[in-house]
Design an enzyme around this catalytic site. Structure first.
Site, PDB file in Angstrom:
ATOM      1  N   HIS A  87       7.252   6.256  -3.468  1.00 11.36           N
ATOM      2  CA  HIS A  87       6.293   5.227  -3.099  1.00 11.36           C
ATOM      3  C   HIS A  87       5.848   4.437  -4.182  1.00 11.36           C
ATOM      4  O   HIS A  87       6.154   4.660  -5.430  1.00 11.36           O
ATOM      5  CB  HIS A  87       5.019   5.648  -2.380  1.00 11.36           C
ATOM      6  CG  HIS A  87       5.116   5.959  -0.925  1.00 11.36           C
ATOM      7  ND1 HIS A  87       4.053   6.582  -0.024  1.00 11.36           N
ATOM      8  CD2 HIS A  87       6.355   6.022  -0.201  1.00 11.36           C
ATOM      9  CE1 HIS A  87       4.608   6.848   1.209  1.00 11.36           C
ATOM     10  NE2 HIS A  87       5.807   6.504   0.998  1.00 11.36           N
ATOM     11  N   GLU A 144       3.160   3.647  -5.757  1.00 12.52           N
ATOM     12  CA  GLU A 144       2.133   4.351  -6.518  1.00 12.52           C
ATOM     13  C   GLU A 144       2.687   5.218  -7.470  1.00 12.52           C
ATOM     14  O   GLU A 144       2.467   5.537  -8.558  1.00 12.52           O
ATOM     15  CB  GLU A 144       0.837   4.744  -5.785  1.00 12.52           C
ATOM     16  CG  GLU A 144       0.065   3.854  -5.110  1.00 12.52           C
ATOM     17  CD  GLU A 144       0.763   3.422  -3.792  1.00 12.52           C
ATOM     18  OE1 GLU A 144       1.803   3.806  -3.478  1.00 12.52           O
ATOM     19  OE2 GLU A 144      -0.235   3.175  -2.855  1.00 12.52           O
ATOM     20  N   SER A 184      -3.088  -0.047   1.235  1.00 15.76           N
ATOM     21  CA  SER A 184      -3.817   1.282   1.366  1.00 15.76           C
ATOM     22  C   SER A 184      -2.964   2.364   1.083  1.00 15.76           C
ATOM     23  O   SER A 184      -1.959   2.495   1.661  1.00 15.76           O
ATOM     24  CB  SER A 184      -4.539   1.189   2.764  1.00 15.76           C
ATOM     25  OG  SER A 184      -5.507   2.538   2.801  1.00 15.76           O
ATOM     26  N   CYS A 197      -1.014   5.826   0.988  1.00 14.45           N
ATOM     27  CA  CYS A 197      -0.806   6.970   2.048  1.00 14.45           C
ATOM     28  C   CYS A 197      -1.382   8.301   1.411  1.00 14.45           C
ATOM     29  O   CYS A 197      -1.936   8.437   0.419  1.00 14.45           O
ATOM     30  CB  CYS A 197       0.442   7.215   2.246  1.00 14.45           C
ATOM     31  SG  CYS A 197       1.643   8.086   1.028  1.00 14.45           S
ATOM     32  N   CYS A 199       0.079   9.355  -1.890  1.00 11.70           N
ATOM     33  CA  CYS A 199      -0.315   8.636  -3.231  1.00 11.70           C
ATOM     34  C   CYS A 199      -1.745   8.860  -3.392  1.00 11.70           C
ATOM     35  O   CYS A 199      -2.332   8.826  -4.530  1.00 11.70           O
ATOM     36  CB  CYS A 199      -0.022   6.961  -3.057  1.00 11.70           C
ATOM     37  SG  CYS A 199       1.820   6.954  -2.624  1.00 11.70           S
TER      38      CYS A 199
END
Lengths: 150, 150
Positions: free
Chosen positions: A53, A55, A80, A82, A85
């Site tokens: 992802h 991040e 936002s 998950c 992350c």
């Protein structure tokens, strides 16, 4: 670094992802002085990765850092975060997270707050629009990315 | 797959990590029929990676999977999962996690339970001993891996 500059840098990463036909989420991690330590965008499609992802990609780009660097850093992300992350932020005790938007997806940001992370949602129009477009265009890949049934 | 077989496979991964002078934590993800989908061990030292914990490495090794595969899978790990790996389990709604030991480190397993994941800790002597030895030998790298100050 001002919140807008951080989100602009994260958005530039998200946009790179979109141009690569990937999932357009970007993130940037910045140290206490405002220097960018790492940046990245979601690599599910490009690298066939279920865990890169945005991040996580930004943390990977930053490489191994000393504990105190994380504890004074700020993470900027277009969307936002998950659960995974969120957990990465908690693992490294990153104290501040700035989120572009949480309208298209609301991750585990309440858990961040409950554990004492300072969370700011800036409700950025460009982040919202890019994500909205991608979800509309490719709902299956989006659902896969957030662990949802299509 | 019986719990012991899964933990033995995860331990074999952990041991590979130890032999590579890495952090000796291993994980295996198994589908509903008992087939191994992916396995891995912590790559902090080998790949200079802050996010390739054993569980993340196993998910990466499994590659992109359909939502329903995760939702009927079991994850075996030699050590109680940290916040990040806990979050990855929650993201993909993996319903069962079998943990070798939680004596040397207790991660976010209570959050897993609170969110409905079936967590079993088998208290395996080999897992405990390997981890104990590593922490004694290389406390700095261990603290780095769990986001703790040395």
């Amino acid at each position: 670094m001002a919140h807008l500059d951080g989100i602009l840098a994260a958005y530039a990463e998200a946009n790179k992802g979109y141009e690569e036909s990937g999932i357009p989420i970007g993130a940037v991690i910045v140290d206490r002085s405002g220097k960018i330590l790492g940046m990245g965008h979601n690599q599910r499609i490009q690298k066939s990765s279920p865990t890169l992802h945005a991040e996580i990609a930004a943390l990977e780009d930053a490489g191994r850092q000393r504990t105190e660097v994380y504890r004074t850093a700020t993470l900027y992300t277009t969307l936002s975060p998950c659960s995974m992350c969120t957990g990465a932020i908690l693992l490294y005790k990153i104290p501040r997270v700035v989120i572009g938007e949480n309208v298209n997806f609301k991750g585990d940001e309440d858990l961040l707050r409950a554990r004492g992370v300072e969370v700011t949602v800036v409700n950025n129009q460009d982040c919202k629009e890019l994500m909205r477009r991608f979800i509309e265009e490719r709902p299956e890949e989006w659902n896969e990315d957030i662990g949802e049934a299509a």
